[in-house]
Design a protein around this motif. Sequence first.
Motif, PDB file in Angstrom:
ATOM      1  N   ALA A  11     -25.703  21.425 -23.452  1.00 16.50           N
ATOM      2  CA  ALA A  11     -26.740  20.744 -22.655  1.00 16.50           C
ATOM      3  C   ALA A  11     -27.287  19.542 -23.418  1.00 16.50           C
ATOM      4  N   GLU A  29     -30.536  19.094 -34.105  1.00 19.20           N
ATOM      5  CA  GLU A  29     -29.916  20.420 -33.983  1.00 19.20           C
ATOM      6  C   GLU A  29     -30.349  21.241 -35.199  1.00 19.20           C
ATOM      7  N   ALA A  30     -30.908  22.428 -34.907  1.00 19.72           N
ATOM      8  CA  ALA A  30     -31.475  23.248 -35.983  1.00 19.72           C
ATOM      9  C   ALA A  30     -30.418  23.732 -36.975  1.00 19.72           C
ATOM     10  N   LYS A  31     -29.205  23.981 -36.452  1.00 18.36           N
ATOM     11  CA  LYS A  31     -28.178  24.549 -37.337  1.00 18.36           C
ATOM     12  C   LYS A  31     -27.332  23.433 -37.976  1.00 18.36           C
ATOM     13  N   LYS A  39     -21.700  32.263 -28.138  1.00 20.98           N
ATOM     14  CA  LYS A  39     -22.194  33.293 -27.213  1.00 20.98           C
ATOM     15  C   LYS A  39     -21.718  32.956 -25.820  1.00 20.98           C
ATOM     16  N   GLY A  41     -18.310  33.699 -22.761  1.00 25.40           N
ATOM     17  CA  GLY A  41     -16.993  34.194 -22.371  1.00 25.40           C
ATOM     18  C   GLY A  41     -15.987  33.059 -22.277  1.00 25.40           C
ATOM     19  N   GLY A  42     -16.496  31.830 -22.153  1.00 19.48           N
ATOM     20  CA  GLY A  42     -15.616  30.662 -22.091  1.00 19.48           C
ATOM     21  C   GLY A  42     -14.976  30.439 -20.733  1.00 19.48           C
ATOM     22  N   LEU A  43     -15.420  31.172 -19.716  1.00 17.49           N
ATOM     23  CA  LEU A  43     -14.817  31.031 -18.387  1.00 17.49           C
ATOM     24  C   LEU A  43     -15.532  29.926 -17.612  1.00 17.49           C
ATOM     25  N   ARG A  92     -15.544  28.077 -27.073  1.00 17.96           N
ATOM     26  CA  ARG A  92     -16.753  27.264 -27.269  1.00 17.96           C
ATOM     27  C   ARG A  92     -16.899  26.802 -28.721  1.00 17.96           C
ATOM     28  N   PHE A 115     -36.931  21.205 -34.098  1.00 14.92           N
ATOM     29  CA  PHE A 115     -38.166  20.864 -33.384  1.00 14.92           C
ATOM     30  C   PHE A 115     -39.116  22.037 -33.597  1.00 14.92           C
ATOM     31  N   ASP A 259     -29.834  26.189 -20.565  1.00 10.57           N
ATOM     32  CA  ASP A 259     -30.420  27.535 -20.594  1.00 10.57           C
ATOM     33  C   ASP A 259     -31.941  27.504 -20.726  1.00 10.57           C
ATOM     34  N   GLY A 271     -23.234  29.136 -17.340  1.00 15.51           N
ATOM     35  CA  GLY A 271     -24.186  28.031 -17.390  1.00 15.51           C
ATOM     36  C   GLY A 271     -23.563  26.650 -17.482  1.00 15.51           C
ATOM     37  N   MET A 272     -22.253  26.581 -17.808  1.00 14.29           N
ATOM     38  CA  MET A 272     -21.677  25.291 -18.187  1.00 14.29           C
ATOM     39  C   MET A 272     -21.695  24.251 -17.060  1.00 14.29           C
TER      40      MET A 272
END
Length: 370
Positions: A11, A29-31, A39, A41-43, A92, A115, A259, A271-272
Amino acid sequence: MKVLVVGGGPAGSLSAANLSERAEVTLVEAKGASGFPAKCGGLISEDCFEALSRYCRASRALQNRIDGAFFFSPSGRYVELRGKSRAVVVERKALDPMLLQAASKSVDVRMKTRFAGADGGKVRLVEQGEERFERFDLIIGADGPESVVARTYGFERPEIFTGKQYLMEFEPIDERMVELYFGKKYSSGFFAYAIPVEKDVARVGVVSRENTSAHLERLLTSHPSVSERAGRSIYEVNSGPIPIGLVDFVRDGVALVGDSAGMVKPYTGGGMYYLLRAAELLGEHFPDMEGFRKSYLREMGREYSSGERIRRLYDSLDDEDYDFLIEVARDVDFSSLHMDSPSTALKLLPEVLKLVKRPSIAVKIARVMV
Ligand SMILES: Cc1cc2nc3c(=O)[nH]c(=O)nc-3n(C[C@H](O)[C@H](O)[C@H](O)COP(=O)(O)OP(=O)(O)OC[C@H]3O[C@@H](n4cnc5c(N)ncnc54)[C@H](O)[C@@H]3O)c2cc1C
């Protein structure tokens, strides 16, 4: 105008890329990397995959192609369903970094930067332990289901379900078909699934309102069909919140995408595609945020309400109802069904209703149609 995008998931990356022609964009980006842990299924639908391919070489993340789905009742009976949409399975862990990399060509990307709130019109960013305050004209909260941006600015929060899945040894009925397992034994308020990734490997998981781990263990050990085909090797475990229910996502100087806003298909948890459309409409309408909100609701509003009505069926149908409906479904023509469009599923319910001779089930279906 200066825009801050919070979050380097799909997103955030897609929003930043779409805004970058018209604004000076900073993405935090925090990471230290995007897409970990994966996280998902990639569908996604082929349409979504093609749209993502406009941003990056999505084919590098492609793992499998899917032709349709088998719908299982709790007793192990199943029916084959092929709609008008085809799907693909993506990794992903490969896709998200490519999307972020594509955005970074036109956007200032700051990794390991979090943030952490707002104070007097400025945002508080923590960059590798160091705190700084900065002013932006617009903040996009693309920071996932537990969004700090949404909480900081007092947005309503969606209902949270939990998804848990194993990447594991599994023998699918057909490598190009997803399997969906319905019934209260395997999920509360949703369903379980197996998404074939490669030969004898699938993502097997559960989305549930509660007791997700227990449901997944029950699926693997006692589902009449799954337990026969699940192997012993588990290669990866992933779990995460799935926000269900679109919230109001625009307010003065702040918008949520993905999300963080509950931009997820309420009847599948995917969600994609819904976040991709939001990112594109955001870019089209910027800086007219009211225009963004209106056009997203115009395009997707009906899909959210249709998806939520179908999801309510998962709550109301009993295990025996599913056994009965699986038989009925054999006589239904599903060729108009598109996985990204629950309204195409809702349109089939009158046909299903005609075939359902049991009043107790007919009432449950009729209730979601009105
Ligand atoms: C088990 C499971 C299976 C799923 N399967 C599918 C599927 O098959 N198909 C599908 O379409 N969808 C699926 N989904 C949903 C899909 O994964 C999400 O809709 C999608 O990841 C949402 O993207 P996002 O960018 O909004 O959020 P995220 O992917 O969560 O990204 C948010 C990013 O923001 C960062 N962040 C968070 N807080 C801060 C902060 N304060 N400051 C800076 N950065 C921050 C995070 O580190 C993260 O990188 C699944 C979800 C789960 C849990």
